[in-house]
Design a protein around this motif. Structure first.
Motif, PDB file in Angstrom:
ATOM      1  N   GLU A  68       0.833  -1.201   0.000  1.00  0.00           N
ATOM      2  CA  GLU A  68       0.000   0.000   0.000  1.00  0.00           C
ATOM      3  C   GLU A  68       0.868   1.251   0.000  1.00  0.00           C
ATOM      4  N   MET A  69       1.913   1.239   0.817  1.00  0.00           N
ATOM      5  CA  MET A  69       2.826   2.380   0.877  1.00  0.00           C
ATOM      6  C   MET A  69       3.589   2.504  -0.437  1.00  0.00           C
ATOM      7  N   LEU A  70       4.013   1.388  -1.001  1.00  0.00           N
ATOM      8  CA  LEU A  70       4.721   1.399  -2.283  1.00  0.00           C
ATOM      9  C   LEU A  70       3.830   1.992  -3.380  1.00  0.00           C
ATOM     10  N   SER A  71       2.555   1.660  -3.351  1.00  0.00           N
ATOM     11  CA  SER A  71       1.604   2.207  -4.315  1.00  0.00           C
ATOM     12  C   SER A  71       1.517   3.724  -4.171  1.00  0.00           C
ATOM     13  N   ARG A  72       1.471   4.183  -2.937  1.00  0.00           N
ATOM     14  CA  ARG A  72       1.408   5.634  -2.691  1.00  0.00           C
ATOM     15  C   ARG A  72       2.677   6.318  -3.196  1.00  0.00           C
ATOM     16  N   LEU A  73       3.839   5.704  -2.960  1.00  0.00           N
ATOM     17  CA  LEU A  73       5.103   6.274  -3.436  1.00  0.00           C
ATOM     18  C   LEU A  73       5.150   6.310  -4.964  1.00  0.00           C
ATOM     19  N   ALA A  74       4.686   5.242  -5.605  1.00  0.00           N
ATOM     20  CA  ALA A  74       4.672   5.197  -7.074  1.00  0.00           C
ATOM     21  C   ALA A  74       3.747   6.270  -7.633  1.00  0.00           C
ATOM     22  N   GLU A  75       2.625   6.477  -6.978  1.00  0.00           N
ATOM     23  CA  GLU A  75       1.668   7.498  -7.408  1.00  0.00           C
ATOM     24  C   GLU A  75       2.274   8.899  -7.278  1.00  0.00           C
ATOM     25  N   LEU A  76       3.010   9.126  -6.206  1.00  0.00           N
ATOM     26  CA  LEU A  76       3.655  10.427  -6.024  1.00  0.00           C
ATOM     27  C   LEU A  76       4.774  10.641  -7.045  1.00  0.00           C
ATOM     28  N   LYS A  77       5.522   9.598  -7.339  1.00  0.00           N
ATOM     29  CA  LYS A  77       6.652   9.696  -8.273  1.00  0.00           C
ATOM     30  C   LYS A  77       6.176   9.927  -9.696  1.00  0.00           C
ATOM     31  N   ASP A  78       5.205   9.108 -10.131  1.00  0.00           N
ATOM     32  CA  ASP A  78       4.738   9.211 -11.520  1.00  0.00           C
ATOM     33  C   ASP A  78       3.269   8.817 -11.581  1.00  0.00           C
ATOM     34  N   PRO A  79       2.376   9.776 -11.314  1.00  0.00           N
ATOM     35  CA  PRO A  79       0.943   9.464 -11.279  1.00  0.00           C
ATOM     36  C   PRO A  79       0.400   8.937 -12.612  1.00  0.00           C
TER      37      PRO A  79
END
Length: 189
Positions: A83-94
């Motif tokens: 879940e946290m990895l998903s949030r980080l990926a979304e912040l990096k490249d939505p």
């Protein structure tokens, strides 16, 4: 003239009570049985992941009372990390929908692993939680002694098994109310 005291007891009950009346419910024993069940299960991807998580959570083998909790936690930890990895990926490249979809798919798989792992734990506990009335006499006596010594008793049960609940139902029947079953005619104190 002396007035009668209204005596109340709140008892928080943990695994020690279960072990006292059924040594098969000792946490280390349950943990070993769960790990054995995971190892014996045939090979689909969920079982392989469960085995790897169990080995990682218990790298030096199964020893000690806390292993059971570590094992259960390991089944859910991966989905939280994802879940946290998903949030980080979304912040990096939505805009990277493929990456987000892969993380979601992996998160769903991790939840399946958790559910299957927890079901193994519950199956082991359930298989060990049965007691005949003859075997439960000492537990019934304990509950009767406690509930008859006080005007009002509240039990908080931290156990995964249902030994205490079964004893309360046997001894206190009409006076029992739990968080699931509310009796309008229950006698409290």
């Amino acid at each position: 003239m002396a007035t009668a005291m209204n005596t109340r007891l709140a008892a928080l009950v943990g695994n020690g009570l279960s072990i006292a009346f059924n040594e098969d419910l000792e946490l280390g024993s349950i943990t070993r049985a769960v790990v054995d069940a995971i190892r014996e299960e045939d090979g689909n991807d969920v079982v392989i992941a469960m085995r790897e998580l169990a080995e990682r959570a218990l790298p030096d083998g199964v020893s000690g009372d806390e292993d059971f909790e570590i094992l259960v936690d390991s089944f859910g930890a991966e989905s939280k990390t994802l879940e946290m990895l998903s949030r980080l990926a979304e912040l990096k490249d939505p805009g990277d929908k493929a990456l987000l979809a892969a993380i979601v798919q992996t998160s769903e798989f991790a939840l399946r692993v958790r559910d299957v792992g927890i079901s193994h734990v519950l199956e082991v506990i359930h298989s060990r939680s049965h007691a005949s009335h003859d075997e439960a006499d000492h537990l019934f006596s304990l509950v009767e002694g406690v509930t008859s010594a006080f005007d009002e008793v509240t039990f908080g049960n931290l156990n995964y098994d249902t030994l205490l609940l079964a004893a309360l139902m046997h001894v206190c029947d009409s006076r029992l109310a739990d968080m699931v079953m509310v009796r309008r005619n229950a006698q409290f104190g």
